[in-house]
Write a protein that holds these residues in place. Structure first.
Motif, mmCIF file in Angstrom:
data_model
loop_
_atom_site.group_PDB
_atom_site.id
_atom_site.type_symbol
_atom_site.label_atom_id
_atom_site.label_comp_id
_atom_site.label_asym_id
_atom_site.label_seq_id
_atom_site.Cartn_x
_atom_site.Cartn_y
_atom_site.Cartn_z
ATOM 1 N N ASP A 175 0.823 -1.199 0.000
ATOM 2 C CA ASP A 175 0.000 0.000 0.000
ATOM 3 C C ASP A 175 0.864 1.258 0.000
ATOM 4 N N GLU A 176 1.898 1.266 0.833
ATOM 5 C CA GLU A 176 2.777 2.434 0.889
ATOM 6 C C GLU A 176 3.478 2.648 -0.443
ATOM 7 N N LEU A 177 3.970 1.556 -1.029
ATOM 8 C CA LEU A 177 4.680 1.667 -2.297
ATOM 9 C C LEU A 177 3.732 2.139 -3.398
ATOM 10 N N GLY A 178 2.543 1.572 -3.432
ATOM 11 C CA GLY A 178 1.573 1.962 -4.433
ATOM 12 C C GLY A 178 1.206 3.431 -4.339
ATOM 13 N N ALA A 179 1.054 3.928 -3.110
ATOM 14 C CA ALA A 179 0.679 5.334 -2.919
ATOM 15 C C ALA A 179 1.782 6.266 -3.418
ATOM 16 N N ARG A 180 3.055 5.899 -3.171
ATOM 17 C CA ARG A 180 4.178 6.745 -3.617
ATOM 18 C C ARG A 180 4.189 6.852 -5.140
ATOM 19 N N PHE A 181 3.983 5.727 -5.814
ATOM 20 C CA PHE A 181 4.024 5.745 -7.269
ATOM 21 C C PHE A 181 2.794 6.455 -7.843
ATOM 22 N N GLN A 182 1.649 6.305 -7.195
ATOM 23 C CA GLN A 182 0.438 6.976 -7.666
ATOM 24 C C GLN A 182 0.602 8.494 -7.587
ATOM 25 N N ARG A 183 1.202 8.970 -6.507
ATOM 26 C CA ARG A 183 1.403 10.414 -6.366
ATOM 27 C C ARG A 183 2.331 10.955 -7.453
ATOM 28 N N ALA A 184 3.219 10.087 -7.952
ATOM 29 C CA ALA A 184 4.126 10.496 -9.030
ATOM 30 C C ALA A 184 3.511 10.229 -10.400
ATOM 31 N N ASP A 185 2.223 9.854 -10.411
ATOM 32 C CA ASP A 185 1.511 9.568 -11.663
ATOM 33 C C ASP A 185 2.163 8.415 -12.430
ATOM 34 N N GLN A 186 2.626 7.399 -11.685
ATOM 35 C CA GLN A 186 3.215 6.207 -12.286
ATOM 36 C C GLN A 186 2.422 4.976 -11.857
ATOM 37 N N GLN A 187 2.315 4.011 -12.753
ATOM 38 C CA GLN A 187 1.648 2.746 -12.431
ATOM 39 C C GLN A 187 2.643 1.802 -11.759
ATOM 40 N N ILE A 188 2.146 0.976 -10.838
ATOM 41 C CA ILE A 188 2.966 -0.075 -10.244
ATOM 42 C C ILE A 188 2.039 -1.220 -9.859
ATOM 43 N N ALA A 189 2.544 -2.441 -9.962
ATOM 44 C CA ALA A 189 1.731 -3.616 -9.638
ATOM 45 C C ALA A 189 2.621 -4.722 -9.081
ATOM 46 N N LEU A 190 2.095 -5.421 -8.079
ATOM 47 C CA LEU A 190 2.708 -6.682 -7.664
ATOM 48 C C LEU A 190 2.503 -7.661 -8.808
ATOM 49 N N VAL A 191 3.516 -8.444 -9.138
ATOM 50 C CA VAL A 191 3.426 -9.154 -10.408
ATOM 51 C C VAL A 191 4.089 -10.522 -10.345
ATOM 52 N N GLY A 192 3.736 -11.343 -11.319
ATOM 53 C CA GLY A 192 4.458 -12.578 -11.611
ATOM 54 C C GLY A 192 4.448 -13.597 -10.505
ATOM 55 N N GLY A 193 5.650 -14.079 -10.173
ATOM 56 C CA GLY A 193 5.772 -15.136 -9.180
ATOM 57 C C GLY A 193 5.254 -14.750 -7.814
ATOM 58 N N SER A 194 5.311 -13.470 -7.477
ATOM 59 C CA SER A 194 4.788 -13.043 -6.176
ATOM 60 C C SER A 194 3.283 -13.252 -6.088
ATOM 61 N N LEU A 196 -1.240 -16.844 -4.316
ATOM 62 C CA LEU A 196 -2.393 -17.709 -4.579
ATOM 63 C C LEU A 196 -2.139 -19.147 -4.163
ATOM 64 N N LEU A 197 -0.866 -19.544 -4.124
ATOM 65 C CA LEU A 197 -0.505 -20.888 -3.681
ATOM 66 C C LEU A 197 -0.263 -20.947 -2.176
ATOM 67 N N GLY A 198 -0.306 -19.791 -1.507
ATOM 68 C CA GLY A 198 -0.080 -19.757 -0.067
ATOM 69 C C GLY A 198 1.362 -19.969 0.321
ATOM 70 N N ARG A 199 2.308 -19.581 -0.560
ATOM 71 C CA ARG A 199 3.722 -19.840 -0.286
ATOM 72 C C ARG A 199 4.573 -18.597 -0.537
ATOM 73 N N LEU A 200 3.984 -17.423 -0.399
ATOM 74 C CA LEU A 200 4.724 -16.188 -0.628
ATOM 75 C C LEU A 200 5.737 -15.966 0.484
ATOM 76 N N GLY A 201 6.981 -15.703 0.085
ATOM 77 C CA GLY A 201 8.032 -15.443 1.058
ATOM 78 C C GLY A 201 8.207 -13.957 1.300
ATOM 79 N N THR A 202 9.450 -13.537 1.498
ATOM 80 C CA THR A 202 9.730 -12.130 1.783
ATOM 81 C C THR A 202 10.268 -11.396 0.563
ATOM 82 N N ASP A 203 10.364 -12.080 -0.579
ATOM 83 C CA ASP A 203 10.791 -11.437 -1.822
ATOM 84 C C ASP A 203 9.554 -11.020 -2.618
#
Length: 526
Positions: free
Chosen positions: A69-88, A93-100
Motif C-alpha cells: 500500500d505504501e509503495l503503491g501510494a508513492r508511485f500513484q502520487r508520481a503519476d506512475q503505475q505499479i503492480a505486484l506481479v508474476g511469481g509473487s 495464490l498458492l499460499g507460499r509467498l516469502g519475503t521477496d
C-alpha cells in the motif's frame, strides 16, 4: 493466438476489480466474493480449487498490505503505475509467498530510484540494463522492473530489452500464464488477461502467447517449464511440450550459466522427476546434459528389469527421502545431483560377457571424470564439481564391505576418503539400492547399518574426522635432523598410513616407526 490443445479452457480476457483490503474479516470476505463472481468458465476446474486459491491469496495480500500500500501510494502520487506481479502473485495464490516481492512499473529505473528515496531502507542497482532496481524495506526484499519486452536475436546469447508502455503488454511477454498475473496498486485490482488463475487452479503450465512465440523470445523458458513442473508439480500443456520438442536445439544460444541456474532449481524442486522426464523426452537434455538420456539404453547389471535411466531417477527420489540425514535436512543439490548421475560412466564401460552377462567395470572412475567435465561445461564452481564427482567416484566403495569383513583400517580409509562428504555418501549408498528383492534390500541396509555403527564407534574412540599422523612436520624434521623439503611430506604421508592401519600410537612407537622408515629409505630419496 491459436486454440490451446490442453482441455482446460482459457477465460476471456478481463480485469477483476477487488474491494480495498483491510485487516478485517469482512473485507476479506468481500474480496473472496468479488473474486468468486469473476466468470472464468471453470469446467473442468472445480470451484472449490479456485476458491481455495482465492482464499490463500487474500491471506497473503493481507500480510503484505502495509508495504504494498505504501509503495503503491508513492508511485500513484508520481503519476506512475505499479503492480505486484508474476511469481509473487502466483505464490500468494498458492499460499507460499516469502519475503521477496516483485513489482512492475511504468516508471523508468532512474525514476524508481528517486521514488524509493526516503522510503526504502536500502536500494541497489540489480540490473539497470534490464530495467530492474532492488530495495529493502524491513524484512522485505523488493525488485521493481520497468514494463518491458525482451527477445533474443537469432544468434545471440543475450536478451534484447525494450521498455513497454502498459501492464497488460508486460504480462503478455511473460513465460507462463500462472506468472502473467498482477495486483495493480494502490487500488488492488487483480489483473489476469490470460487466464492464469484458472490454469493455476488446474495445475497447468501454458504460455500467454503461442509457445513458439514465447520460446523464440527466450529459449530459456523451455527449461523454466521443466523447472516449474518440478517446483510446483504442475502439468505442462501438450502444445507447450510439442513446441519444446520442436525447438529444443534453440537452448544452445542461451548462456551455460543461465541453463545451470534453471537446472539447479529443477533438481531442488519437490518433483524433480517430472522436470527431468520433460527435458529428456523433449530432447532438451541432449543439449544440456546428454549423459542423462544416454542412460536409457543401458541395462543395469544388478537390475535387468530396469534401464539405468529409470534406476537413476529412483535413486534420486530415494536420496531425497533420506535428506534429513544431511545438514539441516533441507534440499541438498550436491547429493541430489550425484544421485542422478552416479552411473553416467556405464555407457562408456559396458561390456558383454559370456552367458549374457553385462559388466560396467570402473564405471565409477569414468563417471567421476564425465561428471567433472559436464559440470565445468555448465559453469559450476570448483567446490561443487569436486564434491559431486567425488561422490560419483566413491558410490561403489561400500560394496567391497561384504558381510562386514573390512578391517578397522579399511573403515578409517573409507571415512578419510569421504572426508566432509561422509553423510552425503551414506545417503547416496543407501539410495543406490533399488532391487525389488525385499530380502536382498533388507540385507544391504542391515550391512550398511553395521558399517555406520563401526564408523560411529571408531569416531568416538579416535576422532576419525580429524585423523592426522601422530607427529607433525616440525617433529618429523627434529627427529630426522633435516630441514624443510619434499621428504618431510613423504614422511608425513607414511605416518598417516600407519595411523590409518594401526590406529592411535604413543609417541615412542611413532618415533621408532619413523626412524625405521628413514633407515630403509634409499639415500637418493633422502
Amino acid at each position: 493466438m491459436g486454440q490451446p490443445a490442453c482441455p482446460v479452457p482459457k477465460p476471456e480476457r478481463g480485469v477483476l476489480a477487488v474491494d480495498h483490503v483491510s485487516a478485517s474479516r469482512a473485507a476479506a470476505g468481500r474480496l473472496v466474493a468479488a473474486w468468486g463472481r469473476h466468470d472464468v468458465r471453470l469446467r473442468p476446474v472445480s470451484k472449490d480449487r479456485l476458491s481455495e486459491a482465492q482464499r490463500r491469496g487474500v491471506r497473503e495480500l493481507l500480510r503484505i498490505a502495509p508495504v504494498v500500500d505504501e509503495l503503491g501510494a508513492r508511485f500513484q502520487r508520481a503519476d506512475q503505475q505499479i503492480a505486484l506481479v508474476g511469481g509473487s502473485v502466483r505464490d500468494a495464490l498458492l499460499g507460499r509467498l516469502g519475503t521477496d516481492l516483485d513489482f512492475t512499473t511504468s516508471a523508468r529505473p532512474e525514476q524508481v530510484e528517486r521514488l524509493l528515496v526516503g522510503w526504502a531502507d536500502a536500494t541497489w542497482d540489480i540490473g539497470r540494463e534490464f530495467g530492474t532496481i532492488g530495495a529493502r524495506k524491513g524484512d522485505w526484499r523488493i525488485e521493481i522492473t520497468t514494463f518491458r519486452a525482451e527477445a533474443y536475436d537469432p544468434d545471440s546469447r543475450k536478451p534484447r530489452v525494450t521498455y513497454g508502455d502498459t501492464l497488460e503488454g508486460d504480462l503478455g511477454r511473460r513465460d507462463f500464464t500462472v506468472n502473467a498475473l498482477a495486483v495493480a496498486l494502490p487500488g488492488r485490482e487483480f489483473v489476469d488477461p490470460f487466464g492464469g488463475l484458472t490454469d493455476l487452479a488446474a495445475g497447468v503450465l501454458r504460455t500467454p502467447a503461442t509457445p513458439e512465440e514465447s520460446f523464440t523470445d527466450d529459449p530459456l523458458r523451455m527449461m523454466r517449464a521443466a523447472r516449474f513442473a518440478s517446483q510446483l508439480g504442475f502439468a505442462v500443456a501438450p502444445e507447450v511440450v510439442d513446441a519444446i520438442r520442436a525447438m529444443a536445439d534453440r537452448i544452445t544460444i542461451v548462456s551455460a550459466e543461465r541453463v545451470r541456474d534453471e537446472l539447479v532449481k529443477l533438481i531442488l524442486g519437490d518433483h524433480p522427476r517430472a522436470g527431468l522426464e520433460l527435458v529428456v523426452s523433449t530432447g532438451l537434455a541432449d543439449h544440456i546434459l546428454p549423459e542423462l538420456p544416454a542412460l536409457r539404453l543401458e541395462v543395469d547389471e544388478h537390475h535387468r528389469h530396469k534401464d539405468v535411466y529409470e534406476h537413476s531417477l529412483t535413486v534420486l527420489e530415494q536420496a531425497i527421502a533420506l535428506e534429513n540425514r544431511i545438514g539441516d535436512g533441507g534440499p541438498d543439490f550436491i547429493t541430489r545431483f550425484a544421485a542422478l548421475i552416479h552411473d553416467i560412466g556405464k555407457p562408456r564401460t559396458r561390456r558383454f560377457e559370456g552367458g549374457g552377462r553385462v559388466t560396467f567395470h570402473h564405471h565409477e572412475a569414468v563417471g567421476a571424470k564425465l561428471t567433472a567435465k559436464r559440470m565445468r561445461a555448465l559453469r559450476f564452481g570448483s567446490d561443487q564439481v569436486d564434491a559431486v564427482s567425488r561422490l560419483v567416484e566413491l558410490h561403489l566403495r561400500f560394496h567391497g564391505y561384504g558381510g562386514g569383513e573390512w578391517t578397522d583400517s579399511a573403515v578409517r580409509r573409507y571415512v578419510r576418503d569421504a572426508g566432509p562428504l561422509l553423510d552425503r555418501l551414506h545417503v547416496l549408498t543407501r539410495a543406490d539400492c533399488t532391487t525389488r528383492n525385499r530380502r536382498k534390500a533388507e540385507a544391504l541396509q542391515r550391512t550398511y547399518d553395521h558399517l555406520e555403527e563401526r564408523i560411529a564407534r571408531l569416531a568416538e574412540e579416535e576422532e576419525l574426522g580429524k585423523i592426522r599422523p601422530d607427529l607433525d612436520g616440525n617433529e618429523i624434521m627434529e627427529i630426522l635432523a633435516i630441514g624443510p623439503g619434499p621428504v618431510v611430506g613423504r614422511a608425513w604421508k607414511h605416518l598417516l598410513e600407519v595411523r590409518l592401519d594401526q590406529g592411535p600410537l604413543d609417541k615412542d612407537a611413532v618415533r621408532a616407526e619413523l626412524l625405521r622408515w628413514w633407515k630403509e629409505l634409499p639415500e637418493s630419496h633422502q
